[in-house]
Design a protein around this motif. Structure first.
Motif, mmCIF file in Angstrom:
data_model
loop_
_atom_site.group_PDB
_atom_site.id
_atom_site.type_symbol
_atom_site.label_atom_id
_atom_site.label_comp_id
_atom_site.label_asym_id
_atom_site.label_seq_id
_atom_site.Cartn_x
_atom_site.Cartn_y
_atom_site.Cartn_z
ATOM 1 N N ARG A 21 0.843 -1.194 0.000
ATOM 2 C CA ARG A 21 0.000 0.000 0.000
ATOM 3 C C ARG A 21 0.879 1.245 0.000
ATOM 4 O O ARG A 21 1.806 1.351 0.801
ATOM 5 N N ALA A 22 0.570 2.192 -0.874
ATOM 6 C CA ALA A 22 1.365 3.404 -1.007
ATOM 7 C C ALA A 22 0.677 4.590 -0.330
ATOM 8 O O ALA A 22 -0.560 4.661 -0.278
ATOM 9 N N TYR A 23 1.485 5.523 0.170
ATOM 10 C CA TYR A 23 0.989 6.702 0.878
ATOM 11 C C TYR A 23 1.718 7.933 0.343
ATOM 12 O O TYR A 23 2.859 7.850 -0.121
ATOM 13 N N ALA A 24 1.053 9.086 0.447
ATOM 14 C CA ALA A 24 1.646 10.335 -0.027
ATOM 15 C C ALA A 24 1.252 11.484 0.879
ATOM 16 O O ALA A 24 0.185 11.471 1.493
ATOM 17 N N TRP A 25 2.130 12.492 0.971
ATOM 18 C CA TRP A 25 1.840 13.692 1.742
ATOM 19 C C TRP A 25 2.773 14.822 1.317
ATOM 20 O O TRP A 25 3.779 14.604 0.667
ATOM 21 N N GLY A 26 2.402 16.048 1.688
ATOM 22 C CA GLY A 26 3.192 17.227 1.330
ATOM 23 C C GLY A 26 2.472 18.081 0.298
ATOM 24 O O GLY A 26 1.242 18.103 0.227
ATOM 25 N N GLY A 27 3.248 18.819 -0.510
ATOM 26 C CA GLY A 27 2.669 19.683 -1.532
ATOM 27 C C GLY A 27 1.936 18.896 -2.598
ATOM 28 O O GLY A 27 2.389 17.836 -3.017
ATOM 29 N N GLU A 46 -0.011 20.779 -5.327
ATOM 30 C CA GLU A 46 -0.607 21.667 -6.314
ATOM 31 C C GLU A 46 -0.504 21.149 -7.742
ATOM 32 O O GLU A 46 -1.214 21.611 -8.632
ATOM 33 N N TYR A 47 0.361 20.169 -7.991
ATOM 34 C CA TYR A 47 0.448 19.551 -9.303
ATOM 35 C C TYR A 47 -0.103 18.123 -9.294
ATOM 36 O O TYR A 47 0.133 17.362 -10.215
ATOM 37 N N GLY A 48 -0.810 17.777 -8.235
ATOM 38 C CA GLY A 48 -1.365 16.437 -8.128
ATOM 39 C C GLY A 48 -0.338 15.386 -7.793
ATOM 40 O O GLY A 48 -0.590 14.185 -7.935
ATOM 41 N N GLN A 49 0.850 15.795 -7.309
ATOM 42 C CA GLN A 49 1.936 14.845 -7.064
ATOM 43 C C GLN A 49 1.658 13.879 -5.910
ATOM 44 O O GLN A 49 2.332 12.862 -5.784
ATOM 45 N N CYS A 50 0.668 14.201 -5.083
ATOM 46 C CA CYS A 50 0.277 13.276 -4.015
ATOM 47 C C CYS A 50 -0.853 12.348 -4.450
ATOM 48 O O CYS A 50 -1.388 11.596 -3.637
ATOM 49 N N GLY A 51 -1.219 12.426 -5.731
ATOM 50 C CA GLY A 51 -2.232 11.516 -6.252
ATOM 51 C C GLY A 51 -3.646 12.000 -6.072
ATOM 52 O O GLY A 51 -4.601 11.230 -6.254
ATOM 53 N N GLU A 52 -3.822 13.252 -5.709
ATOM 54 C CA GLU A 52 -5.156 13.817 -5.527
ATOM 55 C C GLU A 52 -5.320 14.992 -6.481
ATOM 56 O O GLU A 52 -4.389 15.788 -6.664
ATOM 57 N N GLU A 53 -6.487 15.108 -7.082
ATOM 58 C CA GLU A 53 -6.749 16.190 -8.019
ATOM 59 C C GLU A 53 -6.499 17.537 -7.354
ATOM 60 O O GLU A 53 -7.090 17.844 -6.316
ATOM 61 N N PRO A 54 -5.599 18.366 -7.913
ATOM 62 C CA PRO A 54 -5.325 19.659 -7.290
ATOM 63 C C PRO A 54 -6.470 20.638 -7.493
ATOM 64 O O PRO A 54 -7.206 20.554 -8.481
ATOM 65 N N CYS A 64 -2.525 6.529 -1.649
ATOM 66 C CA CYS A 64 -2.557 6.899 -3.054
ATOM 67 C C CYS A 64 -2.501 5.620 -3.868
ATOM 68 O O CYS A 64 -2.143 4.560 -3.351
ATOM 69 N N VAL A 65 -2.853 5.698 -5.115
ATOM 70 C CA VAL A 65 -2.965 4.553 -6.046
ATOM 71 C C VAL A 65 -3.464 3.290 -5.322
ATOM 72 O O VAL A 65 -2.799 2.260 -5.319
ATOM 73 N N PRO A 66 -4.650 3.361 -4.708
ATOM 74 C CA PRO A 66 -5.141 2.238 -3.899
ATOM 75 C C PRO A 66 -5.373 0.951 -4.664
ATOM 76 O O PRO A 66 -5.422 -0.127 -4.061
ATOM 77 N N LYS A 67 -5.490 1.037 -5.991
ATOM 78 C CA LYS A 67 -5.737 -0.174 -6.777
ATOM 79 C C LYS A 67 -4.457 -0.902 -7.160
ATOM 80 O O LYS A 67 -4.523 -2.006 -7.719
ATOM 81 N N LEU A 68 -3.304 -0.307 -6.852
ATOM 82 C CA LEU A 68 -2.033 -0.922 -7.227
ATOM 83 C C LEU A 68 -1.358 -1.575 -6.032
ATOM 84 O O LEU A 68 -1.424 -1.068 -4.913
ATOM 85 N N SER A 69 -0.682 -2.689 -6.290
ATOM 86 C CA SER A 69 0.163 -3.337 -5.285
ATOM 87 C C SER A 69 1.593 -2.891 -5.551
ATOM 88 O O SER A 69 2.216 -3.314 -6.532
ATOM 89 N N VAL A 70 2.113 -2.029 -4.697
ATOM 90 C CA VAL A 70 3.348 -1.302 -4.964
ATOM 91 C C VAL A 70 4.558 -1.962 -4.322
ATOM 92 O O VAL A 70 4.509 -2.420 -3.180
ATOM 93 N N GLN A 128 0.020 18.719 -16.275
ATOM 94 C CA GLN A 128 0.232 17.627 -15.338
ATOM 95 C C GLN A 128 -0.747 16.480 -15.542
ATOM 96 O O GLN A 128 -1.808 16.649 -16.133
ATOM 97 N N ILE A 129 -0.355 15.325 -15.037
ATOM 98 C CA ILE A 129 -1.185 14.125 -15.114
ATOM 99 C C ILE A 129 -1.970 14.042 -13.814
ATOM 100 O O ILE A 129 -1.400 13.786 -12.746
ATOM 101 N N SER A 130 -3.272 14.282 -13.880
ATOM 102 C CA SER A 130 -4.070 14.364 -12.661
ATOM 103 C C SER A 130 -4.329 13.002 -12.023
ATOM 104 O O SER A 130 -4.452 12.893 -10.811
ATOM 105 N N THR A 131 -4.417 11.968 -12.849
ATOM 106 C CA THR A 131 -4.636 10.628 -12.315
ATOM 107 C C THR A 131 -3.498 9.720 -12.770
ATOM 108 O O THR A 131 -2.931 9.912 -13.856
ATOM 109 N N PRO A 132 -3.123 8.743 -11.946
ATOM 110 C CA PRO A 132 -2.008 7.855 -12.305
ATOM 111 C C PRO A 132 -2.222 7.163 -13.649
ATOM 112 O O PRO A 132 -3.324 6.696 -13.959
#
Length: 398
Positions: A125-131, A133-141, A159-165, A198-202
């Protein structure tokens, strides 16, 4: 075959003692974790982690993190964008603290980008946090008048909950993950802001299968395949893709000149790249300013990989690339640094910028009358470096 994992077998370790987490370089944002914001030209110990069994460290541009054997994650340094994984009550923190939001999972690997962080647990399971504004945490800015609005995610979220990372990697404003199936996915702003939307979704990176390991610079990406092929894509203004030119690539392309080598590891700095062979040789390419490639000068960029001749004779098991410097780790636990020398980032007491690799002395208190400290992992950041060292006992004179 020599890899960074071979070092544990090579060194006879006194397992009664916990590893030491050491640091040097710029400390202006508390990124050294030593309780103040001073810079250190020599190696110092992060005493706050003394009682932790730290297995991995990551150095970012202005912050740092450590992962323990039991999966605990500690962060410290710059926190204005929530990069430490908890509400930014202070702008900087110079003592490592545990990320409480991830206390119930076992973190096994993590990465720091420009001002965001990624982590993965033992369940993939992957996790993201921080800035974000470009969707880099996997959430639509959020947007205002068509432009991205600053939005910080201060508490780690899935983030990317459907992927096994299997592995996460972070660039300046984008994110890349390697799945357990050997596929690569990316999202965020993969090019310098303003160049490409930017790429809003993985999205899955096409043309990559059976990937072994990934490495990400500021705006370029590397992927080492199981068959030994090294692929690269992204920004290429300094030849960091190793394609013989400076043309950017939106899709992966083979790196030139490495097909006859057995590659075992890769690393990417801000604008340079390196590859490691199974017999411990290092190849470098990309931006050469400040001597970060280790070729003996302080300015030559290389558009195709070249062997780092100044490290020939040393069996290198890992190399880490920072913003403007690099550190190579040898099989017997010594470290060689090269590149930009101000703020003490080379770790041997001089501010000299040099393309000549020089040994970083681990001058911290010994544990006994016989033996020495043996580095097992190194991580270069923007202007600082972290490493893990364990005490080596030897019957032979050192």
């Amino acid at each position: 075959m020599y890899t960074r994992l071979a070092l544990a077998a090579e060194c006879s370790i006194n397992m009664a003692s916990k590893p030491a987490v050491i640091a040097w370089g710029s400390g202006e944002d508390g990124q050294l974790g030593i309780g103040n914001n001073e810079e250190k030209e020599w190696v110092c110990t992060i005493t706050a982690l003394r009682n932790q069994n730290v297995s991995s460290v990551v150095a970012g541009s202005r912050n740092s993190l450590a992962i323990c054997e039991d999966g605990k994650l500690f962060t410290w340094g710059w926190n204005q964008r929530g990069t430490l994984g908890h509400p930014p009550e202070t702008k900087t923190e110079n003592i490592p603290s545990q990320v409480k939001a991830l206390a119930t999972v076992k973190i096994v690997q993590a990465a720091i980008g420009g001002w965001h962080c990624l982590a993965v647990d033992d369940q993939g399971r992957a996790y993201a946090w921080g800035g974000n504004e470009y969707g880099q945490c996997g959430e639509e800015p959020e947007r205002k008048e068509g432009r991205p609005v600053r939005r910080d995610i201060v508490i780690p979220q899935r983030c990317v909950p459907k992927l096994s990372v299997r592995q996460v990697a972070a660039g300046g404003t984008h994110s890349v993950v390697l799945t357990r199936e050997g596929h690569v996915w990316t999202w965020g702003q993969p090019w310098p802001p303003g160049d490409i939307k930017q790429i809003s979704t993985p999205v899955r990176v096409q043309g990559l299968d059976s990937v072994k390991v990934i490495a990400v610079g500021a705006f370029h990406n590397l992927a080492l395949l199981n068959d030994g092929t090294l692929m690269a894509w992204g920004n290429n203004e300094y030849g960091q893709l190793g394609t013989g030119d400076t043309q950017p690539r939106s899709q992966p392309i083979p790196v030139q000149g490495l097909s006859d080598l057995n590659l075992v590891d890769i690393a990417a700095g801000g604008w340079h790249s390196t590859a490691l062979t199974d017999d411990g040789e290092v190849y470098g390419w990309g931006r050469g300013e400040h001597g970060r490639l280790g070729f003996g000068d302080d300015k030559s960029s290389k558009m195709v990989p070249q062997r780092v001749q100044l490290l020939v004779g040393e069996v290198i098991v890992q190399i880490s690339c920072g913003g403007t410097h690099s550190v190579a780790l040898t099989q017997d636990g010594r470290m060689y640094s090269f590149g930009r020398g101000d703020h003490g980032r080379l770790g041997y007491g001089r501010k000299l910028t040099t393309g000549h690799p020089a040994e970083v002395p681990i001058n911290i208190p010994p544990l006994s009358d016989e033996g020495r400290w043996c580095a097992t992992l190194v991580a270069c950041g923007g202007r600082h470096t972290l490493a893990i060292a364990e005490w080596r006992k030897s019957e032979q004179p050192l």
